[in-house]
Scaffold this active site. Sequence first.
Site, mmCIF file in Angstrom:
data_model
loop_
_atom_site.group_PDB
_atom_site.id
_atom_site.type_symbol
_atom_site.label_atom_id
_atom_site.label_comp_id
_atom_site.label_asym_id
_atom_site.label_seq_id
_atom_site.Cartn_x
_atom_site.Cartn_y
_atom_site.Cartn_z
ATOM 1 N N HIS A 163 0.861 -1.180 0.000
ATOM 2 C CA HIS A 163 0.000 0.000 0.000
ATOM 3 C C HIS A 163 0.898 1.231 0.000
ATOM 4 C CE1 HIS A 163 1.101 0.099 4.195
ATOM 5 N NE2 HIS A 163 0.563 -1.089 4.404
ATOM 6 N N HIS B 13 4.059 1.335 2.297
ATOM 7 C CA HIS B 13 5.245 0.660 1.764
ATOM 8 C C HIS B 13 5.889 1.496 0.647
ATOM 9 C CE1 HIS B 13 2.745 -2.983 2.988
ATOM 10 N NE2 HIS B 13 3.844 -3.159 3.687
ATOM 11 N N SER C 57 -2.262 -0.399 6.528
ATOM 12 C CA SER C 57 -1.735 -1.705 6.919
ATOM 13 C C SER C 57 -2.267 -2.752 5.956
ATOM 14 C CB SER C 57 -2.196 -2.041 8.342
ATOM 15 O OG SER C 57 -2.009 -3.411 8.603
ATOM 16 N N SER C 58 -1.425 -3.743 5.670
ATOM 17 C CA SER C 58 -1.875 -4.837 4.798
ATOM 18 C C SER C 58 -3.089 -5.540 5.399
ATOM 19 C CB SER C 58 -0.750 -5.854 4.611
ATOM 20 O OG SER C 58 0.399 -5.202 4.124
HETATM 21 P P1 AMP Z 1 5.007 -5.145 6.491
HETATM 22 O O1 AMP Z 1 4.805 -5.517 5.060
HETATM 23 O O2 AMP Z 1 3.750 -4.926 7.240
HETATM 24 O O3 AMP Z 1 5.991 -6.045 7.194
HETATM 25 O O4 AMP Z 1 5.698 -3.715 6.476
HETATM 26 C C1 AMP Z 1 6.888 -3.495 5.766
HETATM 27 C C2 AMP Z 1 7.438 -2.152 6.157
HETATM 28 O O5 AMP Z 1 6.500 -1.139 5.800
HETATM 29 C C3 AMP Z 1 7.694 -2.020 7.646
HETATM 30 O O6 AMP Z 1 8.897 -1.311 7.859
HETATM 31 C C4 AMP Z 1 6.510 -1.235 8.118
HETATM 32 O O7 AMP Z 1 6.744 -0.489 9.293
HETATM 33 C C5 AMP Z 1 6.264 -0.326 6.922
HETATM 34 N N1 AMP Z 1 4.890 0.167 6.937
HETATM 35 C C6 AMP Z 1 3.755 -0.573 7.034
HETATM 36 N N2 AMP Z 1 2.677 0.233 7.060
HETATM 37 C C7 AMP Z 1 3.150 1.503 6.998
HETATM 38 C C8 AMP Z 1 2.529 2.797 7.011
HETATM 39 N N3 AMP Z 1 1.204 2.950 7.089
HETATM 40 N N4 AMP Z 1 3.321 3.883 6.913
HETATM 41 C C9 AMP Z 1 4.674 3.760 6.850
HETATM 42 N N5 AMP Z 1 5.316 2.574 6.831
HETATM 43 C C10 AMP Z 1 4.564 1.464 6.916
#
Ligand code: AMP
Length: 279
Positions: free
Chosen positions: A35, A38, A186-187
Amino acid sequence: MTPIIRTVSDLRALARAWKSKGETIGVVPTMGALHDGHLSLARRARSECDRVITTIFVNPKQFNNPDDLKKYPRSEEADARLLATVPVDAIFAPPVEEVYPEGFISTVTLAGVAQPLEGHMRPGHFDGVATVVTKLFGMSLADRAYFGQKDWQQLQVVLRLVRDLNVPVEVVGCETIREADGLAMSSRNVQLTTRGRTKAPVLYAAITRAAEDIRSGHADRMAIREAAETMRAAGFDRVEYIELRDAETLMPSDDPTRPRRMLAAAWIDGVRLIDNIPV
Ligand code: AMP
């Protein structure tokens, strides 16, 4: 289209070729289902590094709940299309056996910052995160790595491990990207029901209000209790924690002269949401 790399040896060969030309490499570790949050990390990496690798790997070791792992959204084709808009130079999306081949027995474990909050609620979670992040740094030969403040405790864990283990990677923490109504992207948000999605922004609203109250002199505990009540009244099934902590160590803190962070986790309609803000 962006090349999708499946093996560590291919990733290493690419990274070595870039390095031999003196190019800097930025890595953006993700679990996919991308999203704007990321993409903001990838864009930041793009602006600061010669080469950008985004990794897409749903890391089984960081899931303490097998059902959560099974339900985790996966959308590699759509992810690749989004990453092409940044653009990034490579996507590293290895199969699980490539990352954890037969015989794999090592774990990176942190005490302190990895123990409370998410560490307490999700036993083994940060061992899984620290292990995979250490591996991704070693595989990608990255100079810089980009993480979101959305996962504040994870960011502190990675900063600590890089310092403790002398890993030559500069960790960059990036702002949380939110929907227009304040919900942190968030995913997991795609798993919300329509009702859940309507109520979910109350999490951010409630902790924002509590942080404002604390800054204007209200008692910490009272402000936090009110935030929890607001969330329950809005339809959250369970507030796991709302805590005011030292921003770096994540230990309880009643010292307003040090940077502090309010962190929260709560369930709505079967989906677990986390968020955090500075206080
Ligand atoms: P994930 O795919 O949830 O493991 O997240 C991958 C990276 O993206 C991690 O460093 C998260 O902290 C970051 N991330 C996820 N959601 C957000 C967001 N809304 N804003 C900024 N960074 C994010």
